[in-house]
Each structure stands twice: as structure tokens, then as C-alpha cells.
Scaffold this active site. Structure first.
Site, short mmCIF file in Angstrom:
data_model
loop_
_atom_site.label_atom_id
_atom_site.label_comp_id
_atom_site.label_asym_id
_atom_site.label_seq_id
_atom_site.Cartn_x
_atom_site.Cartn_y
_atom_site.Cartn_z
N GLY A 1 1.36 -1.50 -3.83
CA GLY A 1 2.08 -0.41 -3.17
C GLY A 1 2.34 0.82 -4.00
N ARG B 1 -4.68 0.39 -3.88
CA ARG B 1 -4.90 1.84 -3.83
C ARG B 1 -4.92 2.47 -5.23
NH1 ARG B 1 -3.13 4.96 0.48
NH2 ARG B 1 -1.68 3.32 1.04
N ARG C 1 -8.07 7.75 7.93
CA ARG C 1 -6.66 7.81 7.51
C ARG C 1 -5.90 8.98 8.12
NH1 ARG C 1 -4.87 8.10 2.94
NH2 ARG C 1 -3.17 6.60 3.18
N CYS D 1 -16.74 12.07 18.84
CA CYS D 1 -16.30 12.60 20.13
C CYS D 1 -14.84 12.26 20.32
CB CYS D 1 -17.14 12.00 21.25
SG CYS D 1 -18.85 12.38 20.99
N1 LLP Z 1 -0.62 -6.93 -1.39
C1 LLP Z 1 -0.42 -7.08 -0.07
C2 LLP Z 1 0.12 -8.35 0.44
C3 LLP Z 1 -0.75 -6.05 0.80
O1 LLP Z 1 -0.54 -6.20 2.11
C4 LLP Z 1 -1.29 -4.84 0.30
C5 LLP Z 1 -1.65 -3.74 1.18
C6 LLP Z 1 -1.50 -4.74 -1.08
C7 LLP Z 1 -1.13 -5.80 -1.91
C8 LLP Z 1 -2.09 -3.53 -1.72
O2 LLP Z 1 -1.30 -2.40 -1.56
P1 LLP Z 1 -1.67 -1.01 -2.29
O3 LLP Z 1 -1.46 -1.21 -3.77
O4 LLP Z 1 -3.07 -0.70 -1.96
O5 LLP Z 1 -0.71 -0.04 -1.71
N2 LLP Z 1 -4.50 1.16 5.25
C9 LLP Z 1 -3.30 1.71 4.65
C10 LLP Z 1 -2.75 0.83 3.57
C11 LLP Z 1 -2.46 -0.58 4.06
C12 LLP Z 1 -1.96 -1.47 2.96
C13 LLP Z 1 -1.96 -2.87 3.42
N3 LLP Z 1 -1.53 -3.80 2.43
C14 LLP Z 1 -3.61 3.11 4.14
O6 LLP Z 1 -4.73 3.54 4.27
O7 LLP Z 1 -2.71 3.79 3.63
#
Ligand code: LLP
Length: 432
Positions: free
Chosen positions: A249, A294, A331, A362
Site C-alpha cells: 500500500g 505498486r 486507471r 468506443c
Molecule cells: N497485499 C494485498 C493483500 C493486497 O490486496 C494488495 C493490493 C497489495 C498487497 C499490494 O498493494 P500495493 O503495494 O500495490 O498498493 N488496482 C488498484 C490497486 C488495487 C490494490 C489491490 N491490492 C489501482 O490501480 O490503484
């Protein structure tokens, strides 16, 4: 000057990524094109890993969240950096397996895993399964018993923390489809049941409070709550939870005005809270797992497009259309996410216009962004959108039967294709 550290401008006034001329990359590999800088990925992995070494005596594991960006080569790079992996589907598990990823370093997540997926995870020796709900616990216990196995599990916990981010990517609060609730006693009842199970071993608790979070305080709060629960389990059941998995996150820079904290600061502060809270509660310090997605993949990526139509609607707006859009980057249509764009062949020129960048689908909402500062762009120019390494390729689709772009990795002045561009033939591959 740029949102990602690996970007620059060369003597031709072209945008470079990892020292390579992006206009030449677009010419050679075609557009749209995902370009990932392998060195940026590797350096993020190392920074996360060394921050656990530095602030928590190395007692932990960084599990890259493959949902951000996964393909065989990404799994190989992540494995070679010694990281673990967070996988969420049979497809992500299969990719890791085929890449030769050490399966014992994989955590298998998901709020609604199928029996087929659980069996696949058990059969292939996945390190731990992050159980989301009680029926999954019971299904897994049955599947493991049939196979005479005893997989390690963690529980996904909703710690009741409200992280300030987009509501679609907020996951720590009680109204969430993910995990067991702490407040209602649901989590405790589940733990009681799990410790009695003969064919699973409860080794950890996991929480993930959301994504693109800039503030470190919610992570500290989540760690405290989780440790209090670990202490309750110890006191009531005499059971030791060995791993505290704090999820991912961590926010990254999409716009120049974004100001993410360095990862090191996150680990420094969270480790301090964990050590202090464990001391206060009289419990053993658990290993800390984290699951950044991310923050490892996004800053490494840019997407290159060719500009097509330029449409000036007097006193309304100027549309710049590109040869991709919501199919390769959904996004904006999903979250109204903002990006930084650069005309790659005019990167040295000032951004003296504000435009709407539109895709080719479209769908009126098919935009890369609105009100985006940009150099004067015309048909034939190459447009670069920055920080697209996460949740772009992995969320891409074939809407309008548009073939997906290629992905290339660049490293030390060399480029290689890691995912081939789809062809019209690929589009009908599964049609009968
Ligand atoms: N761990 C779990 C259990 C998760 O659900 C997620 C992301 C992560 C780790 C990794 O999180 P990160 O470090 O990438 O923030 N599609 C959305 C983001 C969805 C994240 C879902 N879970 C976007 O494009 O912003």
C-alpha cells in the site's frame, strides 16, 4: 524534473528512460508499448529488503504483490532479488511456477479462492495460504487432509483502520469483502477453530489497509492493533503467532506534487512500533512480512503511445488521441487516477498546453487524463505516460478486441521483449 528518477532528456530533446531514447524504443518496438526499467525494479526490491535488515534485524520477508505487474520475466527478476511473492489466482501461481519461482516463498491470497486454486497451491508447495474466511478454512482443511498435507496458513484480518485513499482501494475497514473482522470477535473465533485443525498450521496474521497511502501513521496503527490481537491469542489460547504480515500500500509519485515517504522511513517507524508494543504486551517479536506491489513496479514503467488525432474544441478543450487508452490503462476510467505525460520527442520543450488525452475505445470515459499539462502535441508525436508500471498491464483488457501492447524490459542500455505484442490472431485464439 520528472516523476520517476530514471527519466531524463538527451541531446536530441528526447525523453530517455534508464538512459535509452524512448523515441527510438517506440520506433523499434511499436506503440503502444510498456517499457519497464529493470534497474528501477531491482533497486526498489533492495531498498525494501535492506530496510528490514537495518531496522528489524532481517527478521522478515518482502513479498512482491504480483497483482501490480506479473509475467515470467518479472517473477525471475523478483526471485533473483531474494524476495517472496504475493499471488492471488491460479494464473499468478502458474506464472510463478513456470518462472521457477521458489514456491515456498509465495503467499496465496484472495477472498474467494476456488477448490481448484487451493488444490493447486497445496500440490505445488506454496509457502503459506492467506485464508480469508471461515468456509475457506474448512475447505482447505478438507483438501489438505485428502492430500495428507499440512500447509501453513495466515489469516487475513480487517484491523478496522481507515487509510485515506480512494474508496475502491481501501480495504482495512469493517465494511470490506476481505478478511475476518476484529471488532465483532469473528477473527478470534476463527483462530480458535484453526488452532484445533490438524491439516493446517496457523503461522501468521495478515492485514492490508489499502493502496497508494502516503501517511505512515495508519500502518503504525494497524501494526499495533494486530499485535494486540496476537497478545490476546497468546493469553487466551496459549498460541504463538510467528508472523505479522502488514500488506502493501505504499504510495508512489504520479504527479510532481505527490510526496511519498521513502520506504526506509516506513520500516523504521513500523519496526519501532512493533518492538515497543511487543515489549509492552510481553509477547515475542513476530517476523514482519510486507507485500509492496505498486511501489516496486509503478515507478519502473512508462507507456509509449503514438499521437493520432488532435481535436480542438474552442473554449471547451483540446483532445489528443492516442493509439491505446483504457484497454492498456484503465486507471482513469476506474479511479480518475492522475498521471504525468510528456511528448517524448519534444521532452526539452515547455509544457505550455493543458489537454485531455483520450484513448481509442468506443467509450467517452476512455481517457488517460484531463487537464494535463503537455508540450504541443500533434499527429505522429510519441507520448509517454509515466509511472505506469503497476496496475496497467496487469489490469489491461481486450475491450473492442484491441490487442494488448508488448512489454519490454530495459537494463544497462539494452532492451528485450518480455511479453510479445498481441496480434489479431491472438484475439480469436480461444474462439471456436
Ligand atoms: N497485499 C494485498 C493483500 C493486497 O490486496 C494488495 C493490493 C497489495 C498487497 C499490494 O498493494 P500495493 O503495494 O500495490 O498498493 N488496482 C488498484 C490497486 C488495487 C490494490 C489491490 N491490492 C489501482 O490501480 O490503484
Amino acid at each position: 524534473m520528472f516523476v520517476s528518477e530514471n527519466l531524463n532528456v538527451n541531446e536530441k530533446g528526447h525523453l530517455t528512460a534508464g538512459g535509452m531514447d524512448t523515441v527510438e524504443l517506440a520506433e523499434k518496438y511499436g506503440t503502444p508499448l510498456y517499457v519497464m526499467d529493470e534497474q528501477v525494479i531491482r533497486s526498489a526490491c533492495r531498498r525494501f529488503k535492506s530496510s528490514i535488515d537495518k531496522y528489524y534485524g532481517g527478521k522478515g520477508l518482502v513479498c512482491y504483490a504480483g497483482k501490480a505487474f506479473s509475467c515470467l520475466e518479472m517473477c525471475r527478476v523478483i526471485a533473483s532479488e531474494g524476495l517472496g511473492l504475493d499471488a492471488v489466482s491460479i494464473g499468478e501461481l502458474y506464472t510463478a511456477l513456470k518462472a521457477g519461482f521458489p514456491m515456498e516463498k509465495i503467499g496465496f491470497h484472495g477472498n474467494n479462492k476456488t477448490d481448484e486454486e487451493l488444490e493447486f497451491a497445496v500440490d505445488n508447495g506454496v509457502g503459506h495460504i492467506v485464508v480469508d474466511n471461515i468456509s475457506e478454512l474448512r475447505r482447505l482443511e478438507r483438501i489438505a487432509a485428502e492430500k495428507n498435507a499440512c500447509p501453513d496458513i495466515m489469516f487475513r484480518i480487517k484491523p478496522g483502520i481507515d487509510a485515506h485513499t480512494h474508496k475502491f482501494i481501501m480495504t482495512g475497514q469493517i465494511d470490506s469483502k476481505f478478511g475476518f473482522a476484529l471488532e465483532t470477535g469473528e477473527a478470534f473465533e476463527a483462530v480458535k477453530e484453526a488452532v484445533e485443525c490438524k491439516n493446517v498450521k496457523l503461522s501468521g496474521l495478515e492485514c492490508h489497509i489499502g493502496s497508494q497511502i502516503f501517511d505512515i501513521t495508519p500502518f503504525e496503527k494497524a501494526a499495533e492493533k494486530m499485535l494486540e490481537f496476537i497478545a490476546e491469542i497468546k493469553a487466551e489460547l496459549g498460541y504463538d503467532i510467528e508472523i505479522l504480515d502488514l500488506g502493501g500500500g505504499f504510495g508512489i509519485r504520479y504527479l510532481e506534487s505527490d510526496d511519498p515517504k521513502p520506504f526506509e522511513e516506513y520500516m523504521e517507524r513500523v519496526s519501532k512500533v512493533v518492538k515497543q508494543t511487543c515489549g509492552e504486551l510481553g509477547i515475542t517479536q513476530p517476523a514482519i512480512f510486507i507485500e509492496p506491489g505498486r511501489s516496486i513496479a509503478a515507478p519502473a514503467g512508462i507507456t509509449l503511445y503514438t499521437v493520432g488525432a488532435r481535436k480542438e474544441i474552442p473554449e471547451i478543450r483540446t483532445y489528443i488521441s492516442v493509439d491505446g487508452g483504457m484497454t492498456d490503462n484503465p486507471r482513469y476510467i476506474l479511479y480518475q487516477s492522475e498521471y504525468t505525460a510528456i511528448v517524448a520527442n519534444k521532452a526539452g520543450e515547455p509544457k505550455d498546453e493543458k489537454v485531455t488525452i483520450a484513448g481509442k475505445c468506443c467509450e467517452s470515459g476512455d481517457l488517460i487524463g484531463e487537464n494535463m499539462p503537455l508540450q504541443h502535441a500533434e499527429s505522429g508525436d510519441i507520448l509517454a505516460v509515466c509511472a505506469t508500471g503497476a496496475y496497467n498491464y496487469s489490469m489491461s483488457s481486450n475491450y473492442n478486441r484491441i490487442p494488448k501492447p508488448a512489454v519490454i524490459f530495459i537494463s544497462n542500455g539494452e532492451a528485450r521483449v518480455v511479453v510479445k505484442r498481441e496480434t489479431p490472431e491472438d484475439i480469436i485464439r480461444n474462439d471456436i
